[in-house]
Design a protein around this motif. Structure first.
Motif, PDB file in Angstrom:
ATOM      1  N   ILE A 103       0.856  -1.195   0.000  1.00  0.00           N
ATOM      2  CA  ILE A 103       0.000   0.000   0.000  1.00  0.00           C
ATOM      3  C   ILE A 103       0.891   1.244   0.000  1.00  0.00           C
ATOM      4  N   ALA A 104       1.936   1.216   0.825  1.00  0.00           N
ATOM      5  CA  ALA A 104       2.866   2.353   0.896  1.00  0.00           C
ATOM      6  C   ALA A 104       3.500   2.621  -0.468  1.00  0.00           C
ATOM      7  N   ALA A 105       3.903   1.553  -1.152  1.00  0.00           N
ATOM      8  CA  ALA A 105       4.545   1.696  -2.463  1.00  0.00           C
ATOM      9  C   ALA A 105       3.596   2.348  -3.462  1.00  0.00           C
ATOM     10  N   SER A 113       5.509  10.752  -3.856  1.00  0.00           N
ATOM     11  CA  SER A 113       6.272  10.858  -2.608  1.00  0.00           C
ATOM     12  C   SER A 113       7.339   9.781  -2.518  1.00  0.00           C
ATOM     13  N   GLY A 114       8.244   9.957  -1.564  1.00  0.00           N
ATOM     14  CA  GLY A 114       9.169   8.892  -1.223  1.00  0.00           C
ATOM     15  C   GLY A 114       8.591   8.086  -0.071  1.00  0.00           C
ATOM     16  N   PHE A 115       9.078   6.853   0.107  1.00  0.00           N
ATOM     17  CA  PHE A 115       8.608   6.055   1.246  1.00  0.00           C
ATOM     18  C   PHE A 115       9.743   5.252   1.851  1.00  0.00           C
ATOM     19  N   LEU A 116       9.646   5.049   3.156  1.00  0.00           N
ATOM     20  CA  LEU A 116      10.648   4.277   3.887  1.00  0.00           C
ATOM     21  C   LEU A 116       9.967   3.055   4.480  1.00  0.00           C
TER      22      LEU A 116
ATOM     23  N   VAL B  96      11.481   4.013  -5.638  1.00  0.00           N
ATOM     24  CA  VAL B  96      10.590   4.753  -6.544  1.00  0.00           C
ATOM     25  C   VAL B  96      11.297   4.990  -7.885  1.00  0.00           C
ATOM     26  N   GLN B  97      12.555   5.373  -7.818  1.00  0.00           N
ATOM     27  CA  GLN B  97      13.302   5.685  -9.049  1.00  0.00           C
ATOM     28  C   GLN B  97      13.619   4.426  -9.859  1.00  0.00           C
ATOM     29  N   GLU B 134       1.407  -0.218 -10.350  1.00  0.00           N
ATOM     30  CA  GLU B 134       0.929   1.163 -10.336  1.00  0.00           C
ATOM     31  C   GLU B 134       1.394   1.922 -11.582  1.00  0.00           C
ATOM     32  N   ARG B 135       2.647   1.730 -11.948  1.00  0.00           N
ATOM     33  CA  ARG B 135       3.195   2.484 -13.086  1.00  0.00           C
ATOM     34  C   ARG B 135       2.698   1.944 -14.432  1.00  0.00           C
TER      35      ARG B 135
END
Ligand SMILES: Cc1cc2nc3c(=O)[nH]c(=O)nc-3n(C[C@H](O)[C@H](O)[C@H](O)COP(=O)(O)OP(=O)(O)OC[C@H]3O[C@@H](n4cnc5c(N)ncnc54)[C@H](O)[C@@H]3O)c2cc1C
Ligand SMILES: Cc1cc2nc3c(=O)[nH]c(=O)nc-3n(C[C@H](O)[C@H](O)[C@H](O)COP(=O)(O)OP(=O)(O)OC[C@H]3O[C@@H](n4cnc5c(N)ncnc54)[C@H](O)[C@@H]3O)c2cc1C
Lengths: 321, 259
Positions: A103-105, A113-116, B96-97, B134-135
């Motif tokens: 879900i965070a991803a 946003s970024g996530f940790l 993410v990247q 998602e992408r």
């Protein structure tokens, strides 16, 4: 005070909120005022609202719809992204289960946003702590882009009550067709054990290859039962067919962090340590005095597990009278 | 059936791994680098599907030039060809990247099924299927201990704490695999020899139509501020069992107020 969204993780068996949710509410208080978010099948939120309020939720957003349960992960991420857009929270905190991380991803992509993941501590300035490489390295990190999203690793924060209003606000749910692709057609529970859940148990007794057979795992179970704990196993024990995979502790198994971890006939490979290193007290029983497990044991007995373990079970049972 | 398997090279999880104090990224140059063990299960699953239904298996890696070792391993197991995205600018990218780079590379490939490992053993994030779903707008079937592909539908058993969830989705889909799903084959000598001749296409960010500002340490969405070795545990007590080992163990538990 800034609003922080905390996604509630519910017990799939209907037993209310999981402890991880109370931990997340506690950790989130460092960043602002937590609002709990319940995204679940209709009729779920009523039973958990009080617990959420008791642990600091000023508000409880309730998003109930059948779709969020019928499809995997994507609908929940959509609902949460909608709330982030509406409320502009200072941060989002999610319990670090497999689903929580996914879900965070998705939320990270949707909100730019970024996530940790798997953070063990969150400071007031948004800096988080992560434990990397099987516990060998401690890292401080922060999110540099967008709304900070954290997943909090279980058992890293002690839940502390902080009664708040828990004002309910219902959220309209509309799930896109896109998010309704991966359908959950069945949920199957295979092992129902009378012992505590491995990742939540305060005592874990694990057996390794040294236990030598599936039958002999009985002595591990008996010690666990005498202590009121859960049973774990090393990968070598699982691969040898001594014990089911569900109970594997380590890198590719469960991460546990109990008050007491007893490693029996386990050598202490890095991948095993990865799953139990943060246990508060560690005891090892091994016939090899050079076994690496002794490096992290608070107390070690060098000897044959086949004599020591049954004797210990008897002594503990006798103490309990 | 066109299958793409995502393969990452990581420092061996059985060794002591380190971050590089120069820029707080994984010290890959000094590490014992191997194919992410979890990816071997994804490769095995891809080969199994291909053997049953025909098609082609393409390996996709984002990583430094040295990551070719991981690609060769995948090809020697039986994958047909590989795409290796390598560009200095990618150094220090976060999840993410990396997902943006993988998505761009995937858009240049034909796929019905994307397979990847359930986690990379260095980061243990387990997020790539969600990020790519998602992408790319395709369904995610993550954490599989069993996969069946039939008539345009993929169905998995998603491993859970006490059992599994059966989840299904139309193709194309991205599936991640745990180590409970199969037993990866060892590369044969013939496989190792054949791998040397299999095509590996190297692509830069420019080849993917990506700008350097989308990736890299300086543009990352997360930042590692500092790191330290975990403080060593104080010396524990170790006693030999001379008939009283169990008693000493129980005395210790009592001293800790556990029993
Ligand atoms: C990518 C990857 C992921 C992995 N993930 C995991 C994981 O999640 N969990 C995990 O556990 N491992 C994992 N491993 C495997 C790990 O490297 C080790 O192989 C494994 O932990 C060894 O299990 P063990 O300690 O039970 O067996 P061994 O290393 O064989 O140790 C057995 C121990 O029992 C002792 N012993 C034997 N007989 C007796 C007796 N009669 N009395 C007392 N002591 C006795 C021996 O002295 C020895 O120390 C992973 C490996 C890889 C490559
Ligand atoms: C200890 C540690 C902690 C980290 N924490 C964070 C964090 O909190 N947030 C963050 O944004 N980044 C973090 N990173 C960075 C992030 O892990 C890397 O950017 C990474 O490449 C992203 O994917 P993953 O390996 O974590 O994915 P996972 O989701 O764990 O990997 C799953 C699968 O995706 C595929 N895959 C992953 N990377 C590649 C690749 N480069 N090429 C081909 N296939 C690949 C593999 O099949 C792999 O089995 C961390 C890294 C480390 C070492």
């Amino acid at each position: 005070m800034a609003e922080v969204l905390v996604l509630a993780e519910l017990d799939p068996a209907g037993g209310g909120v999981r402890k991880t949710t109370l931990e997340a509410l506690t950790a989130a208080r460092a960043l602002g005022e937590p609002s709990a978010v319940v995204i679940a099948a209709p009729g779920t939120a009523g039973g958990v609202k009080d617990a959420l309020a008791e642990y600091g939720a000023a508000k409880v957003y309730v998003a109930e719809a059948p779709e969020v349960d019928e499809y995997l992960v994507a609908p929940k991420a959509e609902v949460l992204a909608q709330l982030v857009a509406d409320k502009s929270p200072a941060a989002v905190v999610i319990p670090s289960s497999p689903e929580g991380k996914e879900i965070a991803a998705r939320l990270a992509i949707k909100t730019g946003s970024g996530f940790l993941t798997d953070v063990t501590e969150i400071a007031a300035d948004g800096t988080a702590m992560q434990v990397a490489f099987a516990g060998q390295t401690i890292v401080h990190s922060k999110v540099a882009t967008g709304t900070p999203i954290y997943t909090l690793r279980g058992n890293s924060v002690t839940p502390e009550p902080a009664p708040a209003a828990g004002t309910e606000e219902s959220v309209a749910v509309s799930v896109s067709e896109q998010a309704k692709q991966a359908r959950v057609v069945d949920r199957v529970v295979e092992q129902k054990s009378s012992r505590p859940e491995l990742t939540e148990a305060s005592i874990v007794v694990s057996g390794g290859r040294g236990v030598a057979s599936a039958e002999n795992f009985k002595i591990i179970e008996e010690l666990a039962d005498a202590l009121g704990g859960a049973v774990g196993a090393s990968r070598a024990a699982v691969d040898s067919g001594f014990y089911p995979h569900t109970f594997q502790v380590g890198q590719t198994g469960k991460t546990v962090s109990p008050q007491l971890y007893v490693a029996v006939g386990i050598s202490g490979a890095i991948q095993h340590r990865a799953g139990m290193q943060t246990s508060k007290t560690i005891v090892a029983i091994n016939k090899d005095p050079e076994a690496p497990i002794f490096e992290l044991a608070d107390f070690g007995v060098v000897g044959d597990l086949n004599t020591i373990v049954p004797q210990a079970t008897e002594l503990i049972t006798a103490r309990k009278g | 059936m066109n299958i793409v398997v995502l393969v990452k090279q990581v420092p061996d999880s059985g060794t002591e791994r380190k971050l590089d104090p120069a820029d707080n990224t994984v010290a890959r140059a000094s590490a014992d680098n191997v194919i992410n063990e979890m990816d071997e299960y994804a490769i095995e699953e891809a080969l199994t599907v291909k053997e049953a239904q025909g098609g082609e298996v393409t390996v996709l890696t984002v990583g430094p030039d040295s990551a070719t070792d991981a690609i060769r391993k995948a090809l020697s197991m039986g994958a047909d060809k590989a795409v290796h995205v390598s560009d200095e600018a990618i150094h220090g990218s976060d999840a993410v990247q990396i997902s943006a780079v993988l998505a761009a590379a995937l858009q240049q490939l034909e796929y019905d099924l994307i397979l990847c490992g359930a986690e990379a053993t260095d980061s243990q994030m387990s997020v790539m299927p969600a990020l790519l779903s998602e992408r790319l707008g395709i369904p995610q079937l993550s954490g599989a201990r069993k996969l069946t592909v039939e008539g345009g539908t993929a169905r998995i058993e998603r491993q859970t704490d006490g059992g599994y969830w059966a989840v299904e989705a139309p193709l194309p889909a991205i599936v991640s695999t745990w180590d409970t799903i199969n037993e990866p084959r060892y590369p044969s000598f013939k496989g190792i020899m054949a791998a040397k001749k299999k095509p590996v296409e190297t692509k830069s960010l420019a080849d993917l139509g990506l700008d350097a500002s989308a990736v890299g340490l300086a543009n990352a969405t997360t930042q590692v501020l500092d790191f330290a070795g975990r403080p060593p545990k104080g010396e524990g007590v170790k006693v030999p069992d001379e008939g009283d080992g169990a008693q000493k163990f129980v005395d210790f538990l009592a001293s800790q107020k556990i029993v």
